[in-house]
Design a protein around this motif. Structure first.
Motif, short mmCIF file in Angstrom:
data_model
loop_
_atom_site.label_atom_id
_atom_site.label_comp_id
_atom_site.label_asym_id
_atom_site.label_seq_id
_atom_site.Cartn_x
_atom_site.Cartn_y
_atom_site.Cartn_z
N ASN A 69 0.83 -1.21 0.00
CA ASN A 69 0.00 0.00 0.00
C ASN A 69 0.86 1.26 0.00
OD1 ASN A 69 -3.09 -0.40 0.17
ND2 ASN A 69 -2.27 -2.03 1.48
N ALA A 70 2.00 1.19 0.67
CA ALA A 70 2.95 2.31 0.60
C ALA A 70 3.48 2.43 -0.83
CB ALA A 70 4.09 2.09 1.58
N TYR A 71 3.71 1.29 -1.47
CA TYR A 71 4.16 1.26 -2.87
C TYR A 71 3.06 1.81 -3.79
CZ TYR A 71 5.13 -0.91 -7.44
OH TYR A 71 5.33 -1.16 -8.78
N TYR A 72 1.80 1.43 -3.51
CA TYR A 72 0.68 1.96 -4.28
C TYR A 72 0.69 3.49 -4.25
CZ TYR A 72 -1.81 -2.56 -4.40
OH TYR A 72 -2.20 -3.85 -4.62
N GLY A 79 2.08 7.28 -11.57
CA GLY A 79 1.06 7.06 -12.60
C GLY A 79 0.28 8.31 -12.92
N TRP A 80 0.01 9.10 -11.90
CA TRP A 80 -0.70 10.38 -12.08
C TRP A 80 0.09 11.27 -13.04
CZ3 TRP A 80 -3.17 13.03 -7.18
CH2 TRP A 80 -4.08 13.99 -7.59
N TYR A 81 1.41 11.29 -12.85
CA TYR A 81 2.27 12.10 -13.72
C TYR A 81 2.29 11.54 -15.14
CZ TYR A 81 6.39 14.27 -15.76
OH TYR A 81 7.25 14.93 -16.61
N VAL A 82 2.47 10.22 -15.26
CA VAL A 82 2.57 9.59 -16.59
C VAL A 82 1.28 9.78 -17.38
CG1 VAL A 82 2.79 7.39 -17.81
CG2 VAL A 82 4.31 7.90 -15.89
N TRP A 83 0.13 9.59 -16.73
CA TRP A 83 -1.16 9.72 -17.42
C TRP A 83 -1.41 11.16 -17.87
CZ3 TRP A 83 -5.99 6.45 -15.97
CH2 TRP A 83 -5.64 5.10 -15.92
N THR A 84 -0.90 12.11 -17.13
CA THR A 84 -1.16 13.52 -17.48
C THR A 84 -0.04 14.14 -18.31
OG1 THR A 84 -0.23 14.18 -15.32
CG2 THR A 84 -2.63 13.94 -15.47
N HIS A 85 0.98 13.34 -18.64
CA HIS A 85 2.08 13.84 -19.47
C HIS A 85 2.38 12.84 -20.60
CE1 HIS A 85 2.59 16.26 -15.83
NE2 HIS A 85 3.28 17.10 -16.55
N PRO A 86 1.42 12.66 -21.53
CA PRO A 86 1.66 11.76 -22.66
C PRO A 86 2.73 12.33 -23.58
CG PRO A 86 -0.34 13.03 -23.01
CD PRO A 86 0.14 13.34 -21.61
N LYS A 87 3.10 11.53 -24.58
CA LYS A 87 4.08 11.98 -25.55
C LYS A 87 3.53 13.18 -26.32
CE LYS A 87 6.10 7.38 -26.12
NZ LYS A 87 6.38 6.26 -27.07
N MET A 144 0.35 -2.79 -10.35
CA MET A 144 0.39 -1.34 -10.22
C MET A 144 1.35 -0.73 -11.24
SD MET A 144 -1.18 0.88 -8.41
CE MET A 144 -1.14 2.65 -8.18
N TRP A 145 2.47 -1.40 -11.48
CA TRP A 145 3.44 -0.92 -12.47
C TRP A 145 2.83 -0.92 -13.86
CZ3 TRP A 145 6.27 -3.96 -16.25
CH2 TRP A 145 7.25 -3.23 -16.93
N LEU A 146 2.10 -1.99 -14.19
CA LEU A 146 1.47 -2.09 -15.50
C LEU A 146 0.33 -1.08 -15.66
CD1 LEU A 146 1.31 -5.98 -15.98
CD2 LEU A 146 2.92 -4.37 -17.02
N MET A 147 -0.38 -0.80 -14.57
CA MET A 147 -1.46 0.18 -14.65
C MET A 147 -0.90 1.57 -14.92
SD MET A 147 -4.58 1.06 -12.02
CE MET A 147 -3.68 2.25 -11.02
N ALA A 148 0.22 1.90 -14.27
CA ALA A 148 0.84 3.20 -14.49
C ALA A 148 1.28 3.36 -15.95
CB ALA A 148 2.04 3.37 -13.56
N LYS A 149 1.63 2.23 -16.58
CA LYS A 149 2.03 2.24 -17.98
C LYS A 149 0.83 2.11 -18.93
CE LYS A 149 6.56 2.27 -17.33
NZ LYS A 149 7.43 3.37 -17.82
#
Length: 205
Positions: A69-72, A79-87, A144-149
């Motif tokens: 949960n700390a990792y989440y 993930g928040w950053y990746v989703w809001t900063h696409p290529k 969680m890693w795959l969801m962020a991607k």
């Protein structure tokens, strides 16, 4: 396991539920709904739920789940950053399938995290479910890693995590949380279907 047994378990969970667990369950379910819809609110709602579960897992000696949960929380920020900063050529980060290299990385993350967690929990903590706890945590690491991607396969890892978590939390006496993971399993199947459709639409665009 008959239907009456499930109802009795749910009733028991509701009676034993603390307001803190109720809040965590509410925001956890909200986070999964937002994830299914590829909505950015998956992350703020998930952050609230995971922070509460860090405390709950500590109280119930679920140390690996406390760690996940700390990792989440940290991965939610990422993930928040990746989703809001696409290529630059993308309006939003698209849903895509994992490539063979990605599968290899995912497998290595699972094996490494399970090995480390099971060793630490079985030798340096008072956990009574070290291998069980380590498995759900390791599969969730990958999910969680795959969801962020924004990879379709994240839902497969969540299905595995949720199915194994249901009996784990039931065994630990967190009945409502156990039912939450049962509900999560259903949502994960729906999420998998939705993201497969999204990935196909992107591939054909």
């Amino acid at each position: 396991m008959d239907f009456q047994f499930l109802l009795d378990g749910l009733n028991e969970g509701l009676q034993a539920m603390t307001w803190l667990e109720a809040v965590a369950v509410f925001f956890g379910i909200a986070s999964v709904f937002y994830s299914m819809r590829e909505h950015i609110w998956v992350y703020p709602t998930g952050i609230i739920s995971t922070l509460i579960y860090v405390w709950i897992c500590l109280q119930y000696k679920l140390y690996a789940d406390m760690g996940i949960n700390a990792y989440y929380f940290s991965m939610s920020i990422y993930g928040w950053y990746v989703w809001t900063h696409p290529k630059e050529n993308q309006a939003v980060l698209p849903v895509t399938w994992l490539k063979p290299k990605g599968w290899l990385i995912a497998l290595l993350i699972f094996i490494a995290s399970y090995g480390v967690l099971s060793f630490v929990l079985s030798n340096f903590t008072d956990s009574d479910v070290p291998y069980w706890d380590s498995f759900t945590t390791s599969s969730a690491f990958v999910g969680m890693w795959l969801m962020a991607k924004k990879k379709v396969e994240n839902w497969i890892m969540w299905i595995i995590t949720d199915l194994v978590s249901v009996p784990l939390y039931f065994y630990k006496g967190l009945i409502l949380t156990s039912f939450q993971f049962l509900f999560f399993t259903v949502l994960a199947f729906l999420g998998l279907i939705a993201w497969i459709k999204s990935a196909r639409n992107y591939a054909n665009s």
